[in-house]
Motif scaffolding. Sequence first.
Motif, PDB file in Angstrom:
ATOM      1  N   ILE A   1      -2.251  22.741  21.918  1.00 20.58           N
ATOM      2  CA  ILE A   1      -2.356  21.544  22.753  1.00 20.58           C
ATOM      3  C   ILE A   1      -3.407  21.752  23.856  1.00 20.58           C
ATOM      4  O   ILE A   1      -4.242  20.876  24.112  1.00 20.58           O
ATOM      5  CB  ILE A   1      -0.985  21.195  23.372  1.00 20.58           C
ATOM      6  CG1 ILE A   1      -0.020  20.741  22.268  1.00 20.58           C
ATOM      7  CG2 ILE A   1      -1.133  20.100  24.424  1.00 20.58           C
ATOM      8  CD1 ILE A   1       1.415  20.597  22.744  1.00 20.58           C
ATOM      9  N   ALA A   2      -3.360  22.929  24.476  1.00 23.61           N
ATOM     10  CA  ALA A   2      -4.348  23.243  25.519  1.00 23.61           C
ATOM     11  C   ALA A   2      -5.755  23.258  24.937  1.00 23.61           C
ATOM     12  O   ALA A   2      -6.720  22.803  25.576  1.00 23.61           O
ATOM     13  CB  ALA A   2      -4.021  24.589  26.163  1.00 23.61           C
ATOM     14  N   ASN A   3      -5.889  23.771  23.726  1.00 21.87           N
ATOM     15  CA  ASN A   3      -7.189  23.833  23.046  1.00 21.87           C
ATOM     16  C   ASN A   3      -7.741  22.430  22.790  1.00 21.87           C
ATOM     17  O   ASN A   3      -8.922  22.150  23.015  1.00 21.87           O
ATOM     18  CB  ASN A   3      -7.032  24.600  21.739  1.00 21.87           C
ATOM     19  CG  ASN A   3      -8.363  25.023  21.125  1.00 21.87           C
ATOM     20  OD1 ASN A   3      -8.404  25.823  20.190  1.00 21.87           O
ATOM     21  ND2 ASN A   3      -9.475  24.496  21.626  1.00 21.87           N
ATOM     22  N   ILE A   4      -6.888  21.533  22.319  1.00 23.38           N
ATOM     23  CA  ILE A   4      -7.319  20.151  22.048  1.00 23.38           C
ATOM     24  C   ILE A   4      -7.764  19.466  23.337  1.00 23.38           C
ATOM     25  O   ILE A   4      -8.761  18.726  23.360  1.00 23.38           O
ATOM     26  CB  ILE A   4      -6.188  19.352  21.366  1.00 23.38           C
ATOM     27  CG1 ILE A   4      -5.894  19.928  19.972  1.00 23.38           C
ATOM     28  CG2 ILE A   4      -6.555  17.880  21.255  1.00 23.38           C
ATOM     29  CD1 ILE A   4      -7.085  19.945  19.036  1.00 23.38           C
ATOM     30  N   VAL A   5      -7.043  19.725  24.428  1.00 19.66           N
ATOM     31  CA  VAL A   5      -7.435  19.164  25.721  1.00 19.66           C
ATOM     32  C   VAL A   5      -8.808  19.693  26.135  1.00 19.66           C
ATOM     33  O   VAL A   5      -9.680  18.936  26.587  1.00 19.66           O
ATOM     34  CB  VAL A   5      -6.380  19.494  26.800  1.00 19.66           C
ATOM     35  CG1 VAL A   5      -6.896  19.105  28.189  1.00 19.66           C
ATOM     36  CG2 VAL A   5      -5.071  18.775  26.503  1.00 19.66           C
ATOM     37  N   ALA A   6      -9.028  21.010  25.954  1.00 20.22           N
ATOM     38  CA  ALA A   6     -10.305  21.619  26.313  1.00 20.22           C
ATOM     39  C   ALA A   6     -11.447  21.049  25.474  1.00 20.22           C
ATOM     40  O   ALA A   6     -12.546  20.821  25.975  1.00 20.22           O
ATOM     41  CB  ALA A   6     -10.232  23.140  26.138  1.00 20.22           C
ATOM     42  N   VAL A   7     -11.195  20.808  24.187  1.00 19.84           N
ATOM     43  CA  VAL A   7     -12.202  20.202  23.310  1.00 19.84           C
ATOM     44  C   VAL A   7     -12.543  18.795  23.805  1.00 19.84           C
ATOM     45  O   VAL A   7     -13.714  18.412  23.884  1.00 19.84           O
ATOM     46  CB  VAL A   7     -11.699  20.146  21.849  1.00 19.84           C
ATOM     47  CG1 VAL A   7     -12.589  19.232  21.005  1.00 19.84           C
ATOM     48  CG2 VAL A   7     -11.668  21.545  21.249  1.00 19.84           C
ATOM     49  N   GLY A   8     -11.502  18.029  24.158  1.00 19.46           N
ATOM     50  CA  GLY A   8     -11.727  16.682  24.663  1.00 19.46           C
ATOM     51  C   GLY A   8     -12.546  16.675  25.941  1.00 19.46           C
ATOM     52  O   GLY A   8     -13.452  15.841  26.112  1.00 19.46           O
TER      53      GLY A   8
ATOM     54  N   TYR B   1      -8.833  33.841  20.022  1.00 17.06           N
ATOM     55  CA  TYR B   1      -7.381  33.739  19.847  1.00 17.06           C
ATOM     56  C   TYR B   1      -7.056  33.199  18.462  1.00 17.06           C
ATOM     57  O   TYR B   1      -6.207  33.755  17.736  1.00 17.06           O
ATOM     58  CB  TYR B   1      -6.786  32.820  20.926  1.00 17.06           C
ATOM     59  CG  TYR B   1      -5.289  32.596  20.768  1.00 17.06           C
ATOM     60  CD1 TYR B   1      -4.386  33.482  21.331  1.00 17.06           C
ATOM     61  CD2 TYR B   1      -4.787  31.518  20.034  1.00 17.06           C
ATOM     62  CE1 TYR B   1      -3.015  33.294  21.186  1.00 17.06           C
ATOM     63  CE2 TYR B   1      -3.417  31.324  19.877  1.00 17.06           C
ATOM     64  CZ  TYR B   1      -2.533  32.213  20.462  1.00 17.06           C
ATOM     65  OH  TYR B   1      -1.185  32.032  20.298  1.00 17.06           O
ATOM     66  N   TRP B   2      -7.746  32.121  18.063  1.00 10.99           N
ATOM     67  CA  TRP B   2      -7.439  31.499  16.778  1.00 10.99           C
ATOM     68  C   TRP B   2      -8.022  32.266  15.594  1.00 10.99           C
ATOM     69  O   TRP B   2      -7.523  32.149  14.473  1.00 10.99           O
ATOM     70  CB  TRP B   2      -7.932  30.049  16.756  1.00 10.99           C
ATOM     71  CG  TRP B   2      -7.114  29.143  17.629  1.00 10.99           C
ATOM     72  CD1 TRP B   2      -7.532  28.448  18.715  1.00 10.99           C
ATOM     73  CD2 TRP B   2      -5.722  28.864  17.492  1.00 10.99           C
ATOM     74  NE1 TRP B   2      -6.492  27.748  19.278  1.00 10.99           N
ATOM     75  CE2 TRP B   2      -5.356  27.981  18.547  1.00 10.99           C
ATOM     76  CE3 TRP B   2      -4.721  29.282  16.600  1.00 10.99           C
ATOM     77  CZ2 TRP B   2      -4.063  27.501  18.708  1.00 10.99           C
ATOM     78  CZ3 TRP B   2      -3.426  28.799  16.762  1.00 10.99           C
ATOM     79  CH2 TRP B   2      -3.105  27.928  17.799  1.00 10.99           C
ATOM     80  N   ILE B   3      -9.054  33.045  15.821  1.00  4.30           N
ATOM     81  CA  ILE B   3      -9.566  33.899  14.742  1.00  4.30           C
ATOM     82  C   ILE B   3      -8.481  34.886  14.317  1.00  4.30           C
ATOM     83  O   ILE B   3      -8.307  35.214  13.136  1.00  4.30           O
ATOM     84  CB  ILE B   3     -10.849  34.643  15.184  1.00  4.30           C
ATOM     85  CG1 ILE B   3     -12.019  33.650  15.244  1.00  4.30           C
ATOM     86  CG2 ILE B   3     -11.173  35.794  14.240  1.00  4.30           C
ATOM     87  CD1 ILE B   3     -13.298  34.250  15.757  1.00  4.30           C
ATOM     88  N   ILE B   4      -7.707  35.346  15.313  1.00  6.01           N
ATOM     89  CA  ILE B   4      -6.607  36.277  15.024  1.00  6.01           C
ATOM     90  C   ILE B   4      -5.393  35.543  14.456  1.00  6.01           C
ATOM     91  O   ILE B   4      -4.765  35.981  13.492  1.00  6.01           O
ATOM     92  CB  ILE B   4      -6.209  37.042  16.309  1.00  6.01           C
ATOM     93  CG1 ILE B   4      -7.374  37.907  16.792  1.00  6.01           C
ATOM     94  CG2 ILE B   4      -4.969  37.891  16.067  1.00  6.01           C
ATOM     95  CD1 ILE B   4      -7.155  38.525  18.154  1.00  6.01           C
ATOM     96  N   ARG B   5      -5.085  34.363  15.037  1.00  6.30           N
ATOM     97  CA  ARG B   5      -3.859  33.662  14.670  1.00  6.30           C
ATOM     98  C   ARG B   5      -4.024  32.755  13.441  1.00  6.30           C
ATOM     99  O   ARG B   5      -3.193  32.740  12.545  1.00  6.30           O
ATOM    100  CB  ARG B   5      -3.377  32.799  15.851  1.00  6.30           C
ATOM    101  CG  ARG B   5      -3.086  33.592  17.111  1.00  6.30           C
ATOM    102  CD  ARG B   5      -1.896  34.482  16.938  1.00  6.30           C
ATOM    103  NE  ARG B   5      -0.725  33.704  16.519  1.00  6.30           N
ATOM    104  CZ  ARG B   5       0.274  34.178  15.789  1.00  6.30           C
ATOM    105  NH1 ARG B   5       0.227  35.437  15.357  1.00  6.30           N
ATOM    106  NH2 ARG B   5       1.305  33.414  15.463  1.00  6.30           N
ATOM    107  N   ASN B   6      -5.100  31.957  13.446  1.00  7.63           N
ATOM    108  CA  ASN B   6      -5.330  30.996  12.365  1.00  7.63           C
ATOM    109  C   ASN B   6      -6.800  30.593  12.408  1.00  7.63           C
ATOM    110  O   ASN B   6      -7.185  29.706  13.163  1.00  7.63           O
ATOM    111  CB  ASN B   6      -4.425  29.771  12.540  1.00  7.63           C
ATOM    112  CG  ASN B   6      -4.550  28.771  11.400  1.00  7.63           C
ATOM    113  OD1 ASN B   6      -5.488  28.832  10.612  1.00  7.63           O
ATOM    114  ND2 ASN B   6      -3.607  27.847  11.323  1.00  7.63           N
ATOM    115  N   ILE B   7      -7.602  31.233  11.589  1.00 10.10           N
ATOM    116  CA  ILE B   7      -9.054  31.096  11.699  1.00 10.10           C
ATOM    117  C   ILE B   7      -9.539  29.660  11.541  1.00 10.10           C
ATOM    118  O   ILE B   7     -10.523  29.252  12.149  1.00 10.10           O
ATOM    119  CB  ILE B   7      -9.755  32.030  10.682  1.00 10.10           C
ATOM    120  CG1 ILE B   7     -11.253  32.130  11.022  1.00 10.10           C
ATOM    121  CG2 ILE B   7      -9.540  31.534   9.250  1.00 10.10           C
ATOM    122  CD1 ILE B   7     -11.955  33.241  10.302  1.00 10.10           C
TER     123      ILE B   7
END
Length: 378
Positions: free
Chosen positions: A17-24, A63-69
């Motif tokens: 959710i934080a990532n989507i906000v940052a993208v926006g 973070y996402w490369i490790i968790r879900n690329i």
Amino acid sequence: MFDKKNKTNLLDQIVFIANIVAVGLLLLSYLSARVSPEKFWILAFFGLSYPIFLVLNLLFIPYWIIRNIRTSLYSFIAIIIGYGFVSKYFQVAGKPIGDFKSEYLKVMSYNVKLFDLYNCNKDWSYNFTNRNKIFDFINESQPDVLCLQEYFYDSENHFVTRDSLTSILKTKHYYEYFPFVKNIHHYGIAMFSKYPIINSGFIIFKNITHNSAIFSDIVVKTDTIRVYNAHLQSIKLNKEDFMFTSTDSEKNEDLLNSEFAKDSKKMLQKLKSAYLLRANQAEMLHAHIRQSPYPVIVCGDFNDTPCSYATQLISKNLIDAFVSSGRGFGQTYNGKMPSFRIDYILHDKIFESRGYKTVNSLKASDHYPIYTYIKKYE
């Protein structure tokens, strides 16, 4: 109780959710460079915060490369969409001038903050320390074209500027414009050239302001070029605007909160006003540049970052000398606010620039001088 797997899934959801906000937020910062503050001024603040939004998105990628690329693609694609802005803030390689300086025109832009006119001695006499540092630097640098913003001239020569500069540069070619004159004190903008100036003029901004822009047509060997020198609307923050973040243990919390709200609103209004005025000034300057009969070089203090409507509009169809030949971070502001790149040298595509430099060792003003070497492509 959550087991370990559920806790991990919850963390991923929060980070997502934080990532989507940052993208926006990052995408809104790109939009701020295309939409005039006169239409939607709130967007301008997203452009101002572009470096922060960029860093946030960069942090999500590992973070996402490790968790879900696959999820890392959200930030990665958002950064790629506005990749052109990254180069306006940071350059790696640069393009040195080498041993070819004599073939190029050395162009310098510098907001001299009135040569530190109001930094008086204890007896209220003039303090020439920073003015002389500026003169020494210009004497050492010997630019072919010098554009000065927040320029000051004293018609009775108690605080000598014009005569000193023409002597230092060994030239009689200059153009000054003073939108504000009080008694013997003249405040404005100036351009000095070692090559002949055959025509000059100024651009009158519509709103009541002491900011201005000038141009000079300069004959360099067999070519005529038009050089613009612009000083766009500043925010005009004073000492009180920087005090609202300070704390005083003797004041109660309610009073502090009240002062913070009041001062924050005041600062926000100043920022809004400056964005609106700059948008109008940038549009006028851009229209004038488009009508130039000669290839142009544009210098000045735009008082705005690369990811802004004003800077993007003025830069349209022009080359940014920092992007072309700079190196490192391009910050030019030396004041109390966070350091930004708000001073620029732009040029037509028929020119190439080399050896762009921000002289951050000189702290005689609240801006650093910038210069580059420019010549016409052969």
